[in-house]
Each structure stands twice: as C-alpha cells, then as structure tokens.
Design a protein around this motif. Sequence first.
Motif, short mmCIF file in Angstrom:
data_model
loop_
_atom_site.label_atom_id
_atom_site.label_comp_id
_atom_site.label_asym_id
_atom_site.label_seq_id
_atom_site.Cartn_x
_atom_site.Cartn_y
_atom_site.Cartn_z
N PRO A 43 0.82 -1.22 0.00
CA PRO A 43 0.00 0.00 0.00
C PRO A 43 0.85 1.27 0.00
O PRO A 43 0.33 2.34 0.26
CB PRO A 43 -0.78 -0.14 1.31
CG PRO A 43 0.16 -0.86 2.22
CD PRO A 43 0.99 -1.78 1.35
N THR A 559 -0.75 9.38 9.75
CA THR A 559 -0.01 8.28 9.13
C THR A 559 1.36 8.07 9.79
O THR A 559 1.93 6.98 9.69
CB THR A 559 0.19 8.53 7.63
OG1 THR A 559 0.83 9.80 7.44
CG2 THR A 559 -1.14 8.52 6.90
N TYR A 675 -7.57 1.88 12.69
CA TYR A 675 -6.93 2.32 11.45
C TYR A 675 -7.94 2.40 10.32
O TYR A 675 -7.98 3.38 9.56
CB TYR A 675 -5.79 1.36 11.09
CG TYR A 675 -5.34 1.45 9.65
CD1 TYR A 675 -4.52 2.48 9.21
CD2 TYR A 675 -5.75 0.48 8.73
CE1 TYR A 675 -4.12 2.55 7.89
CE2 TYR A 675 -5.35 0.56 7.41
CZ TYR A 675 -4.53 1.59 6.98
OH TYR A 675 -4.15 1.67 5.67
N LEU A 676 -8.80 1.40 10.20
CA LEU A 676 -9.82 1.40 9.15
C LEU A 676 -10.80 2.55 9.34
O LEU A 676 -11.16 3.24 8.39
CB LEU A 676 -10.57 0.08 9.13
CG LEU A 676 -9.80 -1.18 8.70
CD1 LEU A 676 -10.72 -2.40 8.77
CD2 LEU A 676 -9.22 -1.04 7.31
N GLN A 680 -9.10 4.72 6.62
CA GLN A 680 -9.61 4.02 5.44
C GLN A 680 -11.12 4.24 5.35
O GLN A 680 -11.91 3.29 5.43
CB GLN A 680 -9.29 2.52 5.49
CG GLN A 680 -7.85 2.17 5.23
CD GLN A 680 -7.48 2.28 3.76
OE1 GLN A 680 -8.20 2.84 2.97
NE2 GLN A 680 -6.33 1.73 3.41
N SER A 682 -13.13 4.77 2.96
CA SER A 682 -13.84 4.12 1.86
C SER A 682 -14.26 2.70 2.24
O SER A 682 -15.31 2.22 1.81
CB SER A 682 -12.96 4.09 0.61
OG SER A 682 -11.77 3.35 0.84
N LEU A 683 -13.43 2.02 3.04
CA LEU A 683 -13.77 0.66 3.45
C LEU A 683 -14.82 0.63 4.56
O LEU A 683 -15.46 -0.39 4.79
CB LEU A 683 -12.50 -0.08 3.93
CG LEU A 683 -11.49 -0.45 2.86
CD1 LEU A 683 -10.24 -1.04 3.50
CD2 LEU A 683 -12.07 -1.44 1.86
N SER A 789 -15.64 -1.34 -2.92
CA SER A 789 -14.55 -0.83 -2.07
C SER A 789 -13.57 -1.95 -1.75
O SER A 789 -12.35 -1.73 -1.68
CB SER A 789 -15.11 -0.24 -0.78
OG SER A 789 -15.94 0.87 -1.05
N GLN A 793 -9.57 -1.94 -2.98
CA GLN A 793 -8.47 -2.10 -2.05
C GLN A 793 -7.46 -3.14 -2.55
O GLN A 793 -6.28 -3.10 -2.16
CB GLN A 793 -9.01 -2.50 -0.67
CG GLN A 793 -7.98 -2.52 0.44
CD GLN A 793 -7.31 -1.18 0.65
OE1 GLN A 793 -7.96 -0.14 0.58
NE2 GLN A 793 -6.01 -1.19 0.90
N ARG A 796 -4.35 -1.81 -3.88
CA ARG A 796 -3.49 -1.08 -2.95
C ARG A 796 -2.96 -2.01 -1.86
O ARG A 796 -2.79 -1.62 -0.71
CB ARG A 796 -4.27 0.08 -2.30
CG ARG A 796 -4.75 1.11 -3.30
CD ARG A 796 -5.31 2.34 -2.61
NE ARG A 796 -6.50 2.06 -1.83
CZ ARG A 796 -7.73 2.10 -2.32
NH1 ARG A 796 -7.94 2.41 -3.60
NH2 ARG A 796 -8.77 1.84 -1.55
N GLU A 799 -6.23 -5.85 2.20
CA GLU A 799 -6.30 -5.70 3.65
C GLU A 799 -6.87 -6.98 4.25
O GLU A 799 -7.50 -7.78 3.56
CB GLU A 799 -7.19 -4.51 4.03
CG GLU A 799 -6.68 -3.15 3.65
CD GLU A 799 -5.70 -2.58 4.68
OE1 GLU A 799 -5.40 -3.30 5.67
OE2 GLU A 799 -5.22 -1.46 4.48
#
Length: 832
Positions: A43, A559, A675-676, A680, A682-683, A789, A793, A796, A799
């Motif tokens: 990623p 990040t 973290y998601l 993230q 979009s997820l 979605s 992913q 990238r 996940e």
Amino acid sequence: MVEVIPKHIKDVWDRWNIRGVIILSLTLQAILICFSPLRKRTPRRLLILLVWSSYLLADWSANFAVGLISKNQGKDLKPDDPPQDKKLMALWAPFLLLHLGGPDKITAFALEDNALWFRHVFGLVFQAIAGVYVVLMSLPNSLWVIIVLVFISGTIKYMERTAALYSASLDKFRDSIIEAPDPGPNYAKLMEEYKAKKEARLPITIILIDEPDKEHRAKKLEHPSLASKNREELTHLEIAQYAYKFFNTFKGLVVNLIFSLRERDESLEVFENLKSPEEALRIIEIELGFLYDALFTKIAVLHSVSGTVSRIVASGTLAAAFIIFHKKPKKDIQFHGADVVVTYTLFAVGIALDFISILLFLFSDWTCAVLSSLKDDPDEPVTLKDRFFDWLLSLRLLRWKTQECHNKGWVKCSGGDDKCSTVHKHDVLTTRFFLRRWCGSINVFNFIAYAKKAEVKRIHDARGSFRRYSWKTISFPFEKLSFIIQKVFGYIVKVINGVHMWISHKVNELSRIYPLARHTIYPLYFEFLSRIPHFIKYVWDVLNEFFDISDTLDTVHKTLFVHEEPMTKQLWEFIFNELKYKSKYGDNPENAERISFARGEWTLRENLPVNADREKLVRYVTNFDYDQSLLMWHIATELCYQQHEEETIPESYDEKCKHYSNREFSKIISDYMMYLLILQPSLMSEVAGIGKIRFRDTLAEADKFFERRHIEDKRSVKIATENILNVNSETDSMSVKGDRSKSVLFDASRLAKDLTEMEKTHKKDKWEILSKVWVELLCYAACHCDATSHVEQLSRGAELINFVWLLMAHFGLTDQFQINTGDARAKLIIGK
C-alpha cells in the motif's frame, strides 16, 4: 516584440520534440510494466503515486506524440533535414498505437476507468485515422510493409485493452455472470394434461419430486481429495484450482448477486474439510488475485482462445517488423542517425516488454489453474504438466518465521506472588516481496498513543535491520518536525494574544488620559491594526475550506503513527476457527444474517451466563452506534492491555499461551479497526457514521484531561491509561455532560472496569471474550463494506478485511445466500 520563449529554445524544441515525447512514452510504458504488478503487493503511497502518474501520462504522451507527427507530416522540409526523415517518423505513429494498448498488467487504475471503455473505442478509431493520415502523407514510403505490421500489432493491443475494460465494467461483468433464463417446468402443458385426465375421470394427483442432484447433493459435493480425515495437505496446484473454481462462483459478490444453496454447500464442504486454516488463506489470496486480474488487467481476456490468438499475432507481427527493418540496407544513409537510434530503441524496448508480458502470462496463477483441472480420482497419476505447475506455484508458497513477541513483561501467576514471564512466540508471515500475492501485513493505529504522541512498540516485526533503521531515520524528523510546529504555533498564538492584551490595555489607558490619543491611536489600533490577525485567520479559513488543507495535514500527521504488524499464522487460525464454528449455526437465512450482523452481542451472550453483568456488557454494543461502539471498545482494550502487570493468568503452559495469544489478537484487531475507521473511510463508509467527529471529540477531551493532570508532555501510554482508569466513572458520562460532545473516553473507562469485574466475578478470561468480540466487529465491517470498495483495495495491497469478507462468503455467513430447500419438479401420478 519581446519573445517569451527564446528562439534557440524554440529551435531545440522543434528539432527534438517528437523524439523526446516518443522516448517519454516509451519510458512510461516501461515504468507501468515494471511497477504496476507491484501495487497489489504493497500500500506504499510512493509506488501508488508513481503508477498513477505514469498511467495518466502514458495516454497523454502517446496522443500528444501522434499529434506532433501529424503536424510534422504537413510541414515543408528545412534545408538541413535529410530528405526521408518524415518517412521514418511515419513508422513511429503505429508504435504509439502500441503504447496506447498499454501493458497487460494494468488496463484500469481504478474501477471507474472500466466504465470508460466506450471512450477507448472512439480513441482507437481516431488514433487509427491519425495513423493512416500520417502514413498517407509519407507515401511513397519504402517502409510501408514494416508500418503495416506494427500497425496490426498496435491495433490488436489497443483492442485487447478496450475488450478488457469492456468486460470489467460492472454492468458487463454482471451480465457475464448471470445465467441464461430458466422458465422452469412447462406449467401450461402440465395443467392441460391434468385437466384431460380429470375429464376422463382418472384418479390423478400432482406430487413434487426433488431433483436427483438435489437429493444426493452432500454425496456428490464431497471431493475425493477432501474425503479422508487422514489425507495429506492439498498440493499447490490443487490450491490454485480450488481458488479458480471459487473465483468463478463468488465473483458475483462484486455486483451483489444472490447465491444458491448449492453454491454455499460446495464452498462450505471444501472449507470445513481443509487440513489447516493456512490452506484457506492460500486459496483466498489466489482467489483475490484472480478478482484483481479480472478487473484491472488484460489477463482474463488473454486467457480466452481469441485473446491467446491475438497475442500470438501481435507479438509475431512486431518481431517480423523488427527483422525486416534490421535487414533493410542503407538505413544510416537514408535517415537521420538519431532517428534510426530512436526506432531501434522503440523496437528493442517494445519486444523486451512484450517478452516480459508473455513470461508473466505463461507463469501466472491463471495459466496454472486454467490449463489443469481438479482430478476426480485422487489416485490418478500426476502428469508432467501438473508437476511443473505445482513446482511453479510452490515458489510463491507462504513463508513463516517463528518470532518472539516484542512486548515482553512480567505478570502475577495464579499460584502465588511470584512473577512469570509472558514471552511467547508466533509464526509471522515473511514471504519475500516479489513472491507475495498481497502485502501480508496489518496496518494498526492506536488512539491513546496518537493522543500522547507516544512511540508504540511493535508486537511483531518481520522487517530486516535495514528497513527498521531506514524507517526510523525517515519518520523521526517528520515526527519531531510535526511536534515542533505544533508547539511553535501554539507559542506564537499565545504571544500574539499576550501582546494584543498589553497593547489594548495601554491604548485604553492613554485614551482615557489624552483626548488626542482617543481620536487617533485608539481608532487606528482597534479599527485597523488589531483586525489584521483576524483577517489573516479569515483568509486561512477560506483557503482551508476550499483546499481542505487541515484535513490533509491531519491525515499526514496520523499516518506517522501507523505501523505495520505482520500477519501471524495464529491470528489467521483464530479468525478462521471462529467463523468455521459460527457457520454451523448459519443453516438458515435468519441465523446466517443474525451471525453476520452481530457486533459482539453473539459472543457475549454465548460465553457469559445469563445475569445482570452479561447484559451490562451487551448494552455497550446494542445501545450504541457501530462507530461509537468501535471507538469505545478500542480504548477499553488499550486500557486493559496496558494494565497487564495486574493480571492473573493461568498456571498451565497451554492456558498461559492461549491467554497471551488472545491478548495480542485483541490488541492487533482493535488497532487495525481503528486504522480502518480513521484512515480508510472508503472501506468503512457503510458503518463509519460520525466516527471522525467522535474521534475528534474524544481526542479533545483526552487532551484537556491530560493537561489538567499535568501529563500532557509525558509521552507514555502507560501513564495515560493509569490516569484515565483512576477517574471515578460510575455515573454514565452522558447524564453528566449531555449529548453535545460525542466523546466516549470515560464510557470506555467504565467498559474496561466492567470487563475486569466480569473476569473476577465469573472467572472468565476477559481476553478470550475481547478477542471474539473484536472478530465479530471485524466481520460486521467486512460484510457491510461495499463490494466495490473491497475490490478497489486489492489494487493497494489488500487488507485483512478483504480476506475476512471472502472467508465469510465461503462459510455462507452473508446476506447474499438464498438458502432454501432446493428445486423440485411436478409429476402427475395416475392412481390404480
């Protein structure tokens, strides 16, 4: 007249513009073919940015070069130009058509690009017209045979890309999956026969008979290689074959199709009888790879008969064109030397890239799966072809390395006051980068560590020494710079406010004493000078709102506190076994939906006795929105995790290992879900709600709390958690603060204390409960994430949530299965 661009620069541009853009286009093709296959393995933003910019510039540079060549063909030759340079440049136009066809490993950067297939059809037509125009303007041309051959190759490549985009567009993808219409039994004919028999006064009844394949489904579905409990593990080739089989079954997930009972049973039968959870991981990683290839590359098109033939023709015509050009005499005399070198470069790099594409095509998972089939008889002799494919696939086998967990400590043993070590080992995934099928790691983000700007030790670290020290070297300056900027900015604001207060006081004092000052200095300062900071802030707010600067800086800052945890074999086994266990209860649509929609309540009610304590914990799930519950359980998990010195763990070694593993699983999944939620979106778009608002409010309350406790500069998660737990949180925070703030900081503290109390009261390991709750929270997010979605992913690095999504589908734990009793046929029975 003043020239903006000097004449000598214009002359250089006129002489070298076509050659320069041609080389640029060729370079971009080389970048795409070398780096685009890597984006599904990592990623890393730098790699994604490189591929994205090259993808966008590749089409632009090729189109621009065609335009320059077309313009050049209509110009008169300059005195110092060789007489036939235009004829050689006419050969470059079909090469640009070849470039527009793009590499095999990337046809679309994002799913939205597939919807533009019709634009590519128009592009093919107009580029072909432009190429024909260039060739016609160069006639008579001794290179016309070479031009035609390259033109054929370029047209085929462009058509391959267009066909790949067309087949991967979601509407066409859905149409290719949907089966032919099934009108069912002939109802009218059956009823006519029934009526005729009734009129003849024959004793007749209509009965329903199950189809034979439905009656004996369980027997027929069982594969010989999975039948024996003492069987050996699946071969590498069988893993790929099952992955291809299930890819063709479950690719309908992308377009939200409904699956039948038979498809569920086929998948469930295989996954329940696998020798180990690792086999499931290997099947799913290859299956996700097939899904990526089908939607982002030409692989699916090339593995058809027409695609294979077209690739042979395209490569053959390009090679033939090169041979003819190379054997053409007097090239150096007829054409400009630099143009000949450029042409040779186009041929050499084009053939080399074509050769690389063919190698990737021949040695891909697709080739191994498509050119072989699952054997019905396990004793059937293995062919030489299958042996080769099995060896080829073995090169990409998952590699595991046993590693001690880095978070070591000492805890009280249940047998006495002595302390015992909590050092344990797990198998971490260490497959080499170029042999991976996905990134193989889990990104984690911890709320309290971010609030305290504290460095968090990794639980496991599969990186080599070079990567560890490189990351520290790169991240340390950014982290310090961010911290310094925040401090300096805060100090400047305080100084400005202090100076403003001092000057305001002095101006007011002078205005009261001197009338002249009241009519000059007072209005000058308060009407003009004092408003400058407000004007600057207003300008900043406008720019910030328009360009979204603060959110971008905030994301970059977050990040810095994200790090990777390698996937461990034990974590995957735990998730797999949890879903396998729950699949036994998903035998009807209601139960399957209830399990897939559970957010922790299923685990709590199953593992705890019926009492007030159980319902108290269940309310932390059922009475809160998903994003609120997620943030609350995350902070509570961290509060419990940091208090491990106060824990009492079992004496037996096996129970001790289980306790420690559950603790680490809870920590990793908890930080991963945070973290998601934060990084993230979009997820998590379907379930995130106002997660970012809750995060900011909770962060603001934490900062205020740490400042009041005078620990704002102590970058220690341990100290922060101790102070949070020391607050009396018996009363619900909402009843004290109201619902204006969305903070859940002290609700999480109450939850952590309730979990500890539950452990003491019911002698239940809270980490076993927490780990299972976190699996449910992860599964809930996985099955509520939009399918597109999930697919996005894959480009990238993939996940863990993508693997859980597909694993739930294999176990039938989604709402996309129409679980019924199967089909039946009507039959007329005439009595005696």
